[in-house]
Design an enzyme around this catalytic site. Structure first.
Site, short mmCIF file in Angstrom:
data_model
loop_
_atom_site.label_atom_id
_atom_site.label_comp_id
_atom_site.label_asym_id
_atom_site.label_seq_id
_atom_site.Cartn_x
_atom_site.Cartn_y
_atom_site.Cartn_z
N HIS A 51 0.90 -1.25 0.01
CA HIS A 51 0.17 0.02 0.19
C HIS A 51 1.03 1.29 -0.12
CE1 HIS A 51 -3.75 -2.12 1.58
NE2 HIS A 51 -3.41 -2.67 0.43
N GLU A 53 1.03 3.79 2.09
CA GLU A 53 1.64 4.09 3.29
C GLU A 53 3.07 3.44 3.37
OE1 GLU A 53 -2.53 3.62 4.49
OE2 GLU A 53 -1.27 2.83 3.02
N CYS A 76 -5.33 1.24 6.37
CA CYS A 76 -6.18 -0.25 6.67
C CYS A 76 -5.60 -0.68 8.18
CB CYS A 76 -5.94 -1.26 5.77
SG CYS A 76 -4.30 -1.94 5.46
N ARG A 185 -11.17 3.37 -21.59
CA ARG A 185 -10.88 1.80 -21.29
C ARG A 185 -10.11 1.16 -20.47
NH1 ARG A 185 -12.59 -0.31 -27.30
NH2 ARG A 185 -14.54 0.65 -27.52
N ASP A 201 -22.12 -2.64 -35.48
CA ASP A 201 -20.55 -2.26 -35.78
C ASP A 201 -19.42 -3.35 -35.50
OD1 ASP A 201 -21.81 0.19 -35.86
OD2 ASP A 201 -21.14 0.56 -33.83
N ARG A 208 -6.63 -0.20 -26.74
CA ARG A 208 -5.66 -0.15 -27.85
C ARG A 208 -4.95 1.15 -27.69
NH1 ARG A 208 -9.87 -2.46 -30.65
NH2 ARG A 208 -10.45 -0.44 -31.88
N GLU A 296 -20.96 1.59 -23.26
CA GLU A 296 -20.92 2.39 -24.70
C GLU A 296 -22.10 2.24 -25.71
OE1 GLU A 296 -17.05 2.27 -26.49
OE2 GLU A 296 -15.85 1.84 -25.01
N GLY A 298 -25.51 0.57 -27.30
CA GLY A 298 -26.44 1.52 -28.21
C GLY A 298 -27.53 2.17 -27.30
#
Length: 365
Positions: A51, A53, A76, A185, A201, A208, A296, A298
């Site tokens: 973590h 810290e 934590c 993404r 599509d 990418r 995303e 439709g």
């Protein structure tokens, strides 16, 4: 300027370096300060690794004794994949801990603060809390409501179309906008589309961009009646990022087996209005540790997400084009609001430019 804010802002910037890499953990940054000098700094790089810290204390080494630790989130005080951070803080000799916000996770909520105070360490909580909350909105929703944070992304023409009346949609927005979406993404755990988008599509739904091209996000198709083509490009991805197809009860068993042979996992949800129950689906995704979903489209899926009040954030790309046509596909389909007063509002707006395109970003009310 308040020195607490200066060093907390440094911790926030450190936390942001791990954007998209820590899920289902929060993004956390930390720094060790003494006498106006930053002696060590670190951030949580990835779930399962040390973590923030601990990394900051290791960076400061023996100089941590008598210093102040600035950390964006409450340390934590429980064993998870790593030991409690409170142990490391106590052992280091830190005399003061300044915390951006208390951990909303019920497992830790307040425990870390109480432990440190019991050991005689001064604790200050709430420095730049608003900024800390803003970078960890997906985490906060995930641990408090057991649902993923949902970002709804739409790309449309000026007149609200996402495809022509013939179904053509390539490309409405420009390269810069699409490049930004690929980077986005890389910040989430899953990307979700409706089967109509797949039929129209045939997307790959992969990441990418050079910075995050190795990240394998879960690709989700909402497909009530299992109409996803067996030859869809989503099954041809060389990296074999997971494909999850959500269908309603009663979807064809033979079709399900065929899709599973292609490498997809078919998840059956309870039906709602003859379709997949989207809230049930999101609950199931949360159980898998999926904390942030990018939807995303439709148009029908967007309508369902908005109707059920499941979206938290919206990104609306608008291209300077007029497509026209009463039969062209709109960005949000469905029945729509009966009255303007019943329309869904987008708050806290921010506007950006991507070449000719405009991005309107805001919170869904």
């Amino acid at each position: 300027m308040d020195p607490h804010k200066i060093y907390m802002r440094l911790a926030i910037e450190l936390a942001k370096k791990a954007l998209g890499a820590t899920n289902p953990n929060p993004m956390v940054g930390a720094c060790v300060v003494k006498g106006g000098r930053v002696l060590g700094a670190g951030y949580h790089r990835k779930a399962g690794l040390s973590h923030a810290e601990v990394n900051a204390l290791k960076s400061a080494g023996k100089m941590s004794g008598g210093a102040t630790l600035y950390v964006t989130l409450e340390p934590c005080d429980h064993y998870g994949r790593t030991p409690p951070c409170t142990d490391a803080i106590i052992e280091s000799g830190i005399k003061r801990v300044v915390i951006g916000m208390k951990d909303p996770n019920p497992i830790n909520n307040g425990r870390g603060i109480r432990r440190l105070r019991r050991r005689g360490i001064e604790v200050l909580v709430g420095v730049l809390e608003g900024e800390v909350r803003s970078i960890n909105r997906p985490y906060i929703k995930f641990v408090t409501r057991r649902l993923p944070f949902v970002t709804l992304k739409l790309a449309q023409s000026l007149d609200g179309k996402i495809a022509t009346h013939t179904g053509d949609s390539r490309w409405i927005t420009g390269k810069d906008s699409r490049r930004y979406v690929h980077a986005l993404r890389g910040e989430v755990d899953a990307v979700m589309v409706g089967v109509g988008t797949v039929l129209r599509d045939d997307p790959r739904l992969t990441v990418r961009t050079r910075r995050v091209q190795r990240k394998k996000i879960t690709r989700i198709i909402v497909d009530s009646h299992l109409r996803t083509p067996l030859k869809a490009r989503i099954f041809k991805d060389k990296d074999r990022a997971p494909v999850l197809i959500a269908a309603r009860e009663g979807a064809g068993a033979s079709r399900r087996k065929a899709l599973e042979k292609k490498g997809a996992e078919v998840v059956i949800t309870r039906p709602k209005d003859g379709r997949v129950d989207l809230k049930d689906l999101l609950r199931r995704l949360a159980l898998r540790g999926i904390m942030h979903v990018l939807v995303e489209g439709g148009g029908e899926l967007a309508a369902g997400i908005l109707k059920e009040r499941l979206a938290d954030r919206m990104l609306l790309f608008i291209a300077p084009k007029i497509i026209g046509g009463r039969d062209a596909v709109t960005s949000v389909e469905g029945g729509g609001a009966g009255l303007v007063s019943g329309a869904i509002r987008i708050l806290n707006l921010n506007v950006k430019r991507f070449s000719e395109d405009i991005l309107i970003e805001g919170d869904v009310s």
